[in-house]
Scaffold this active site. Structure first.
Site, short mmCIF file in Angstrom:
data_model
loop_
_atom_site.label_atom_id
_atom_site.label_comp_id
_atom_site.label_asym_id
_atom_site.label_seq_id
_atom_site.Cartn_x
_atom_site.Cartn_y
_atom_site.Cartn_z
CE1 TYR A 98 2.38 70.32 -13.95
CE2 TYR A 98 0.66 68.85 -14.64
CZ TYR A 98 1.32 70.16 -14.83
OH TYR A 98 1.15 70.97 -15.76
CD GLU A 140 -1.14 71.91 -17.90
OE1 GLU A 140 -0.14 72.44 -17.94
OE2 GLU A 140 -1.45 70.73 -17.26
CB VAL A 382 9.16 80.27 -29.10
CG1 VAL A 382 10.54 79.33 -29.31
CG2 VAL A 382 9.66 81.59 -28.74
N GLY A 384 8.79 75.38 -30.79
CA GLY A 384 9.56 74.58 -29.70
C GLY A 384 9.44 74.95 -28.30
#
Length: 391
Positions: A98, A140, A382, A384
């Site tokens: 990050y 995460e 979706v 991708g």
């Protein structure tokens, strides 16, 4: 939550940043990959960089997050953050990356805005970035902790491949080592990492379309894109016995065994999440009311057709309707010519799950909204970068 100092600055500058961010992100990625070319080997997709969808998704997510902070100061856009976090963890994104992203993103912002980027504005948008980053890092870490192992990828051996529909292949893999295996949920996906012709590894996410609750097997269905980079390799080069790298399962488009009426609307290869969900519902003996709607070019093009029809036949409260653009209409599937119409299938208490090309999902979502289904009851997947939510 934005600080009282940054809030008016973000509120005032959001329109210009939202307008410029789509021009800033290509510069950001050029900077990032120039400094860290290794990120294109097994993390970022070259195809998504080339077609611009990754840039659109990043630009949109930043704009959505900042807009949310201004409009709803005490909350965060949980749906967007969850989707991004699941994609990140399937690729192995870690906290240490990050600050790298921050540096190159803000260098790109500074170059684009020039003298207009005052220290006050830079400080406020830095706060936005780290609010979003820390929210993602927290999610995460939780997703990584839920897995049965600490590996980003593990080796899996191809044990079966079967043609399905038009230009689609079902690939089934079994573990190639002793890495503990996480049991997947219906609707989740895995990342597949393979070397391309030049030796650079590329990654694609594929929904688990079968064998969901069997930890000893992972099954995906891949449609060939003759102009793509990845699918021709997996279609033409992957042979029985070959080893590939698969991630742990991720994704939040999970269908529950019980609940309010469920409407599943898919098109083309977008049927893979619904195929897995229907198989699991049937295996669990679900009595949930399920309406399955599928659209395709023609009957023979429909991937996983037999699996879906068989699952529906085992569900006492399930029905199926189909639409085909061309060809002879099949019997017994409530088949119609043309494009999907959800009107008769929708009720206000329905949970609607969508998957397919973006124009299809836009049209179907609009039908659901017009029928009175609340936006929070409409879910989608979706394949991708998620440029739809970003838009």
């Amino acid at each position: 939550m934005l600080s009282t100092k940054s809030f008016p600055v973000i509120e005032a500058t959001l329109p210009i940043i939202a307008e410029r961010i789509s021009s800033i992100t290509p510069n950001f990625y050029n900077r990032l990959f120039t400094a860290h070319p290794e990120l294109l080997d097994g993390i970022f997709s070259r195809s998504n960089q080339k077609n611009g969808t990754q840039q659109q998704a990043l630009a949109g997510s930043i704009a959505v997050f900042a807009t949310y902070l201004v409009k709803y100061p005490n909350t965060t856009p949980e749906t967007m953050l969850a989707r991004v976090a699941h994609k990140h963890t399937s690729l192995g994104v870690v906290e240490e990356q990050y600050p790298i992203v921050y540096k190159h993103l803000f260098d790109a912002i500074a170059e684009d805005l020039g003298d207009a980027l005052t220290p006050e504005i830079a400080e406020a948008w830095t706060e936005v970035y780290w609010l979003m980053a820390h929210a993602l890092i927290k999610i995460e870490k939780g997703l990584y902790a839920q897995q049965a192992n600490a590996e980003i990828y593990a080796p899996w051996k191809l044990v079966e491949r079967t043609e399905t529909g038009l230009d689609s292949v079902v690939f089934s893999f079994e573990p190639a080592d002793e890495t503990p295996v996480t049991v997947a949920k219906p609707g989740q996906f895995v990342s597949v990492r393979m070397p391309m012709a030049d030796g650079i590894r590329q990654v694609r996410q594929y929904t688990l379309s079968n064998d969901i609750e069997h930890a000893s097997r992972r099954t995906i269905t891949v449609k060939l894109d003759v102009n793509g980079e990845f699918s021709p390799v997996i279609h033409n080069d992957l042979k029985i016995g070959d080893i590939v790298e698969l991630s742990n399962p991720y994704g939040d488009l999970v269908v529950e065994n019980d609940g309010s009426p469920l409407v599943i609307a898919t098109a083309g290869i977008g049927c893979t999440p619904s195929a897995a969900a229907l198989q699991t519902l049937a295996a669990n003996g679900s009595n949930r009311k399920v309406t399955v709607l599928h659209a395709d070019q023609e009957f023979s093009a429909w991937p996983l057709r037999d699996q879906m029809i068989e699952s529906v036949s085992k569900l006492p409260e399930a029905t199926i309707s189909t639409w085909f653009e061309r060809g002879e209409l099949p019997e017994g599937l409530n088949a119609k010519a043309g494009y999907m119409d959800l009107t008769e299938a929708l009720t206000e208490d329905a949970q609607v799950y969508l998957c397919g090309p973006l124009p299809f999902m836009n049209a179907v979502r609009n039908q659901a909204l017009e029928a009175g289904v609340p936006a929070e009851r409409i879910h989608y997947e979706v394949f991708g970068p998620d440029v739809w939510l970003a838009a």
